[in-house]
Design a protein around this motif. Structure first.
Motif, mmCIF file in Angstrom:
data_model
loop_
_atom_site.group_PDB
_atom_site.id
_atom_site.type_symbol
_atom_site.label_atom_id
_atom_site.label_comp_id
_atom_site.label_asym_id
_atom_site.label_seq_id
_atom_site.Cartn_x
_atom_site.Cartn_y
_atom_site.Cartn_z
ATOM 1 N N ILE A 60 -2.115 -0.711 6.009
ATOM 2 C CA ILE A 60 -1.081 -1.745 6.037
ATOM 3 C C ILE A 60 -1.558 -2.960 5.258
ATOM 4 C CG2 ILE A 60 0.149 -3.367 7.529
ATOM 5 C CD1 ILE A 60 0.360 -1.147 9.602
ATOM 6 N N LEU B 200 -1.123 -6.277 0.433
ATOM 7 C CA LEU B 200 -1.806 -7.064 -0.595
ATOM 8 C C LEU B 200 -1.707 -6.435 -1.976
ATOM 9 C CD1 LEU B 200 -5.064 -8.104 1.264
ATOM 10 C CD2 LEU B 200 -3.076 -9.521 0.759
ATOM 11 N N ASP C 69 0.688 -4.382 -2.996
ATOM 12 C CA ASP C 69 2.052 -4.052 -3.381
ATOM 13 C C ASP C 69 2.221 -2.542 -3.541
ATOM 14 O OD1 ASP C 69 4.647 -4.451 -4.008
ATOM 15 O OD2 ASP C 69 4.291 -4.924 -6.115
ATOM 16 N N VAL C 70 1.761 -1.793 -2.539
ATOM 17 C CA VAL C 70 1.832 -0.336 -2.574
ATOM 18 C C VAL C 70 2.614 0.116 -1.336
ATOM 19 C CG1 VAL C 70 0.473 1.786 -2.588
ATOM 20 C CG2 VAL C 70 -0.428 -0.273 -3.683
ATOM 21 N N SER C 71 3.402 1.157 -1.492
ATOM 22 C CA SER C 71 4.207 1.644 -0.374
ATOM 23 C C SER C 71 3.329 2.088 0.794
ATOM 24 C CB SER C 71 5.071 2.819 -0.823
ATOM 25 O OG SER C 71 5.507 3.542 0.298
ATOM 26 N N LEU D 21 4.385 3.561 3.434
ATOM 27 C CA LEU D 21 4.839 4.899 3.812
ATOM 28 C C LEU D 21 4.086 5.953 3.005
ATOM 29 C CD1 LEU D 21 7.051 5.784 5.787
ATOM 30 C CD2 LEU D 21 8.584 6.019 3.850
ATOM 31 N N LYS D 22 3.982 5.729 1.689
ATOM 32 C CA LYS D 22 3.259 6.684 0.835
ATOM 33 C C LYS D 22 1.785 6.739 1.206
ATOM 34 C CE LYS D 22 6.065 6.619 -3.346
ATOM 35 N NZ LYS D 22 6.177 6.017 -4.681
ATOM 36 N N MET E 169 6.357 5.593 19.532
ATOM 37 C CA MET E 169 6.150 5.028 18.196
ATOM 38 C C MET E 169 7.116 5.637 17.194
ATOM 39 S SD MET E 169 2.488 4.413 16.499
ATOM 40 C CE MET E 169 1.954 6.104 16.394
ATOM 41 N N TYR E 170 7.217 6.980 17.170
ATOM 42 C CA TYR E 170 8.080 7.606 16.173
ATOM 43 C C TYR E 170 9.520 7.751 16.671
ATOM 44 C CZ TYR E 170 3.900 8.362 13.447
ATOM 45 O OH TYR E 170 2.750 8.157 12.727
ATOM 46 N N THR F 273 6.760 -0.562 18.277
ATOM 47 C CA THR F 273 5.948 -0.683 17.070
ATOM 48 C C THR F 273 4.572 -0.102 17.405
ATOM 49 O OG1 THR F 273 4.939 -2.804 17.579
ATOM 50 C CG2 THR F 273 7.131 -2.872 16.595
ATOM 51 N N PRO F 274 3.735 0.160 16.390
ATOM 52 C CA PRO F 274 2.441 0.790 16.680
ATOM 53 C C PRO F 274 1.622 0.040 17.735
ATOM 54 C CG PRO F 274 2.849 0.855 14.337
ATOM 55 C CD PRO F 274 3.976 0.068 14.938
ATOM 56 N N VAL G 53 -9.559 -7.783 1.226
ATOM 57 C CA VAL G 53 -8.841 -8.992 0.831
ATOM 58 C C VAL G 53 -9.517 -9.679 -0.354
ATOM 59 C CG1 VAL G 53 -8.169 -11.291 1.594
ATOM 60 C CG2 VAL G 53 -7.900 -9.361 3.120
ATOM 61 N N PRO H 33 -7.942 -8.315 -5.623
ATOM 62 C CA PRO H 33 -7.353 -8.923 -6.820
ATOM 63 C C PRO H 33 -8.133 -8.603 -8.094
ATOM 64 C CG PRO H 33 -7.457 -10.519 -5.050
ATOM 65 C CD PRO H 33 -8.206 -9.316 -4.584
ATOM 66 N N PRO I 255 0.234 -12.621 -1.656
ATOM 67 C CA PRO I 255 -0.647 -11.784 -2.477
ATOM 68 C C PRO I 255 -0.624 -12.201 -3.955
ATOM 69 C CG PRO I 255 1.286 -10.535 -1.764
ATOM 70 C CD PRO I 255 1.337 -11.836 -1.062
ATOM 71 N N ASP I 256 -1.539 -11.637 -4.706
ATOM 72 C CA ASP I 256 -1.677 -11.946 -6.122
ATOM 73 C C ASP I 256 -0.387 -11.776 -6.918
ATOM 74 O OD1 ASP I 256 -4.339 -12.623 -6.244
ATOM 75 O OD2 ASP I 256 -4.617 -11.412 -8.055
ATOM 76 N N GLU J 215 3.882 -5.052 11.482
ATOM 77 C CA GLU J 215 4.503 -4.099 12.394
ATOM 78 C C GLU J 215 5.907 -3.737 11.919
ATOM 79 O OE1 GLU J 215 3.241 -3.205 15.841
ATOM 80 O OE2 GLU J 215 1.387 -3.814 14.872
ATOM 81 N N ALA K 61 8.013 -0.194 12.123
ATOM 82 C CA ALA K 61 9.172 -0.312 13.013
ATOM 83 C C ALA K 61 10.457 0.084 12.279
ATOM 84 C CB ALA K 61 9.285 -1.728 13.562
ATOM 85 N N SER L 74 10.513 3.925 12.006
ATOM 86 C CA SER L 74 10.831 4.655 13.230
ATOM 87 C C SER L 74 12.192 4.265 13.780
ATOM 88 C CB SER L 74 9.764 4.374 14.290
ATOM 89 O OG SER L 74 9.899 3.049 14.766
ATOM 90 N N LYS M 29 9.196 -2.672 0.127
ATOM 91 C CA LYS M 29 9.818 -1.430 -0.355
ATOM 92 C C LYS M 29 10.947 -0.994 0.589
ATOM 93 C CE LYS M 29 5.992 -0.307 -3.193
ATOM 94 N NZ LYS M 29 5.960 -1.728 -3.567
ATOM 95 N N GLU N 89 13.025 2.342 1.068
ATOM 96 C CA GLU N 89 12.522 3.519 1.777
ATOM 97 C C GLU N 89 13.138 3.625 3.176
ATOM 98 O OE1 GLU N 89 8.298 2.976 1.525
ATOM 99 O OE2 GLU N 89 8.190 3.819 -0.490
#
Ligand code: NA
Ligand code: NA
Lengths: 201, 434, 307
Positions: free
Chosen positions: B160, B165, B167-169, B171-172, B239-240, B245-246, B345, B349, C12-13, C169, C173, C176, C193, C196
């Motif tokens: 997460i 930070l 900018d990546v999915s 979920l993926k 959770m699912y 939330t987790p 963190v 960058p 972020p950057d 979270e 959230a 789900s 994103k 999704e």
């Protein structure tokens, strides 16, 4: 609360500071007692935060079917984080007393007894110095929140209150370090394993 | 910069060797560094940091899972889990030693943190393994190694952070972690089998009968797994299923564990007392180290130490494979004295653009980073999984690190494998999300 | 002598605010011939959280920080003025509002031992949802993630079920279904994103907020008067570009959301009127709570002929 503290098995509470001169002994005993008490408060905070999180999950789920349940307890996350901070700091003194905080003992174990004792005094004194600094800084921090009337962004809760609670937890840890430095200097037992949760066979 | 780095190492190692508690050592080192090289009012900075770190909402799942672990440990659930698994694990060389890896793999799917995974599974398994006479070395080493799966198998706090930070999915990233996670778990189990085949004395003689259990009995034993399955269903289901939330799901896990304990008739005043005190001790122990590690991380960011090193790596102009090799070394060294969050963190960058420039996929690199953080969890002197285990067994840090070393080596090899075959990481997210 | 300033930001950057700050740092370095050297430390790596930035700069913990006004309401309630629902309907209107509130911001900065170098707004706010609706009734009881108390009040007022959970979270959230929407800018929508998990974007333009780059006054006074002039001039000169970047970030992000498969659903006049009516009492409540906001807000409304 007080009764519970006294409850566990009989004879368990004989002071480990018995060999200390009288006035010092009383002080050390009081600090140890406070340490035990604050462990219980820490546990209470932990249970309360669990309950708060569960209440949030429950009301959010129920609000889907029964609209009179609020969809959220808006303070749930914020107050849980305060309770977490309280349980972290309140348990710290007891954890020190039972030897629960982690350190590297490689050197300590392999030096002659007098040097070991000196190192123990030094470590405890360093712990006391740092925690005393942090506690006094934290006191000013909470005081400044109080004076400025600072409130949280998510619920307008005056921040000085949870900050004061955390400060108090830190103060107890500071005292426990002081006690430990004295105990080490006098050659008294440093750790009280009887307070630990009983081991499972 | 050199002088700052030297000061950092000298102070850190002197205090550690002197026997100052680890959390205090880290905080103390950070304070001294800032006092020496920056003019910041420390009496205002430290309380602000302490308050921030202690109230970090991202940490909330940790005390909850610790509470859950204590409940499981002090009730009959861990015993019944072993009774259910024993006849099955008995089929493999190494027998019940696999409980650590399997348990961590399952729990990793519940928890986003590797410290929580190590704590909960270790609480349930270590005593029982040692009581049955299994090798202490493997019992502890495999727990420390497999505990790190908490970050690789989703959900994962580290993914997460990286996702936000970098900018990546997320979920993926979660999807990408599944296959490497299972493979790594398999590799750990493979090593346990090999190790115990080479040194049969590590498994108690009496356990050989576990492979002779009749199949009917084996299936009958499955009913002992029911409480554990109920618990997993509680957490994963909430959770699912869109109820929690987790982090909130961790609270559901506590409730589930309390219910199991209650219906097993294991709840007594003494148990409640022990669970509370045990949880508070573990929480405070971990919190003091988290506090120190975060403050040191912030101080390092102020001094720009990781950035300087990352910029140095960038200046080397390496080939893609060499770049990854150098980055492994870089993160292994950083991981010796910083926590995973600070590592990511501060270096992201600078490192992410270099890595992307070298043609690596950003999801792939996320998994690489997760593995780097996992390794940091088991390298001394600052390794959270080592601390958690020390809290459980009271063994020395050196001993725990030593028996964990094979698993660290496996992870390094595993990262190189992923570099050669990046498809292991990218195939699932490609198939599912294009 | 070189002055080295660390700048703290939680973004972020890749965020356009961080990019703005980096461009600013570079220009300052160039114009001062390297005498004032600003290092942007992004992603919250210095250990400060957003709501602490005003305090962190005040106490000299860090010389420069990217201060988000609405996060400072715990210290300075006035800082929440832009988040009065529907006070400004566009960035042009926001510019007019700033004409009246910026002097107040500067006073607040001054009494917190700091100085504002430049102010740049976040792009407008959208409702990002799973469902398509053409009226307010269709929003009823949808669980929507919001960042703060003000947004809770506002969305609850139109019948939605606002939930305050941490950003980390929020993604799980959404996946789900624990929440079914998010109230935020298109930029944050792209960061998360959202395509999704979500299908529809509603340009409700309900609230605004601005980032201000603040410098500690003691650090500021340590500069020579010439350096001070260069730095303020660079800030003043670049601010309009930064506003344009904000607009551009909104357009780009909205396009990215669309590319991802989300549909922008126009909000009908009728629906907008109803939302405005339901949230109108919040302005009165705010002005009552923060009397200092009364005069500037009234003056702004008068200029917009809405008084
Ligand atoms: Na996990
Ligand atoms: Na490490």
């Amino acid at each position: 609360m007080a009764e519970i503290v006294e409850a566990p098995s009989p004879g368990e509470r004989a002071s480990l500071n018995a060999a200390a001169p009288a006035p010092l002994r009383i002080m050390l005993d009081v600090i140890d007692r406070l340490g035990r008490l604050d462990g219980w408060i820490g546990g209470g905070c932990l249970l309360t935060l669990t309950a708060l999180m569960l209440a949030e999950v429950t009301t959010r789920a129920l609000s889907n079917v029964l609209p009179f349940f609020p969809p959220t307890i808006s303070i749930a996350w914020e107050y849980s984080s305060y309770l977490m901070a309280a349980s972290f700091t309140f348990g710290a003194a007891m954890t020190l007393r039972v030897g629960g905080h982690i350190r590297v003992v490689l050197l300590l174990k392999n030096v002659p007894a007098p040097l070991q004792r000196a190192l123990e005094v030094l470590a405890a004194a360093a712990g006391f110095a740092f925690m005393a600094f942090l506690t006094s800084a934290m006191t000013k921090f909470a005081w400044s929140s109080f004076v400025r009337g600072q409130v949280s962004t998510s619920s307008d809760t005056p921040l000085w209150f949870p900050q004061a609670v955390v400060t108090f937890g830190m103060l107890l840890l500071t005292l426990q370090f002081l006690a430990r430095a004295i105990q080490a200097a006098l050659g008294l037992p440093l750790e009280d394993h009887r307070m630990k949760a009983s081991p499972v066979e | 910069m050199t002088i700052e780095v030297i000061a950092l190492f000298v102070i850190l190692f002197a205090l550690l060797a002197g026997g100052l508690w680890i959390g205090l050592t880290l905080a103390f080192t950070a304070t001294l560094l800032l006092a020496m090289f920056r003019s910041i009012p420390l009496d205002k900075l430290l309380p602000q940091y302490a308050w921030n770190i202690l109230t970090t909402q991202e940490l909330l799942a940790l005390p909850l899972f610790i509470l859950m672990g204590e409940l499981l440990f002090r009730t009959r659930l861990s015993r019944s889990l072993f009774q259910g698994l024993a006849p099955w694990a008995g089929l493999l060389p190494g027998r019940l030693l696999h409980v650590n890896v399997i348990g961590c793999t399952i729990f990793a799917a519940i928890s986003g943190s590797s410290a929580a995974t190590t704590q909960v599974i270790g609480r349930m398994s270590l005593n029982e393994l040692l009581r049955r006479g299994y090798s202490r070395d493997i019992a502890i080493g495999s727990l420390a190694g497999a505990g790190t799966l908490g970050f690789l198998i989703p959900p994962s706090n580290i993914m997460i952070i990286y996702g936000v930070l970098g900018d990546v999915s997320i979920l993926k990233l979660f999807t990408a972690g599944v296959l490497p996670g299972l493979l790594l778990a398999g590799t750990f189990m493979g090593w346990v089998m090999l190790h115990t085949t080479l040194k049969p004395a590590m498994v108690p003689k009496a356990e050989a009968q576990l492979s002779l259990v009749p199949w009917a009995e084996r299936f009958a034993a499955l009913k002992d797994l029911a409480p554990a399955l109920f618990l997993i269903a509680c957490v994963l289901g909430s959770m699912y299923g869109g109820l929690a939330t987790p982090s909130e799901a961790a609270a559901v896990g506590v409730l589930g564990a309390a219910l199991v304990a209650y219906f097993q008739g294991a709840m007594s005043q003494q148990v409640v007392r022990d669970v509370m005190i045990g949880s508070v001790i573990t929480c405070s122990m971990i919190a003091l180290i988290v506090l120190g590690a975060s403050i040191l991380g912030n101080a390092a960011a102020f001094l720009g130490i990781p950035q300087a090193v990352a910029a140095f790596v960038k200046g080397l102009g390496l080939s893609p494979f060499m770049l990854i090799a150098v980055l492994i070394v870089f993160y292994l060294i950083l991981g010796c004295f910083l926590d995973g969050f600070s590592m990511i963190v501060m270096t992201l960058p600078i490192v992410l653009p270099i890595v992307k420039g070298a043609g690596f996929d950003e999801v792939w690199f996320g998994i690489f980073l997760v593995l780097a953080v996992e390794m940091a969890q088991i390298t001394p002197p600052v390794g959270f999984n080592l601390f958690v285990i020390q809290g459980l067994t009271e063994d020395g840090l050196g001993y725990i690190a030593r028996v964990t070393a094979p698993y660290l080596i496996i992870m390094i090899a595993f990262v190189l494998l992923l570099t050669l075959f990046p498809g292991i990481v990218t195939i699932l997210p490609r198939l599912l999300y294009g | 002598a070189t002055t080295n300033w660390d700048m703290s930001t939680v973004w972020p950057d890749g965020n356009f605010h961080t990019q703005n700050a980096m461009a600013f740092a570079e220009e300052v370095k160039k114009q001062t011939n390297g005498a004032v050297n600003i290092t942007v430390k992004a992603g919250g790596q210095l250990g400060f959280k957003g709501p602490e930035h005003l305090r962190a700069v005040r106490d000299g913990l860090v010389p420069l920080a990217d201060v988000l006004n609405i996060q400072q309401v715990g210290d300075e309630p006035f800082m929440g003025v832009e988040s009065i629902p529907f006070l400004a309907g566009s960035m042009d209107e926001l510019k007019v509002l700033h004409k009246y509130v910026r002097p107040e911001y500067e006073k607040i900065a001054a009494r917190n031992n700091q100085k504002i170098l430049y102010i740049v707004p976040w792009p407008t706010q959208y409702l990002h949802l799973k469902v398509k609706t053409s009226d307010v009734a269709g929003l009823k009881n949808i669980k929507i993630r919001v960042p703060d108390k003000n947004a809770v009040d506002m969305l609850n007022a139109i019948g939605m079920a606002a939930v305050m959970i941490p950003w980390g979270e929020t993604i799980p959230a959404l996946a789900s279904g624990a929440v079914a929407g998010v109230s935020t800018s298109s930029v944050s929508g792209v960061d998360g994103k959202f395509w999704e998990f979500l299908k529809y974007v509603y340009p409700t333009n309900h609230v605004w907020s601005s980032q201000m780059l603040n410098v500690n006054l003691d650090s500021w006074k340590a500069l020579t008067p010439e350096q001070q002039k260069i730095v303020s001039d660079v800030a003043a000169k670049m601010e309009p570009t930064f506003w344009a970047n904000s607009l551009k970030a909104d357009v780009d992000s909205l396009n990215r959301l669309k590319e991802g498969g989300m549909e922008v659903v126009p909000v009908s006049d009728a629906m907008m009127t109803e939302i405005r009516a339901k949230t109108a009492p919040q302005m009165e409540a705010f002005l009552k709570r923060v009397p200092a906001a009364d005069a500037p807000v009234k003056a702004y409304l008068a200029e917009m002929k809405r008084g």
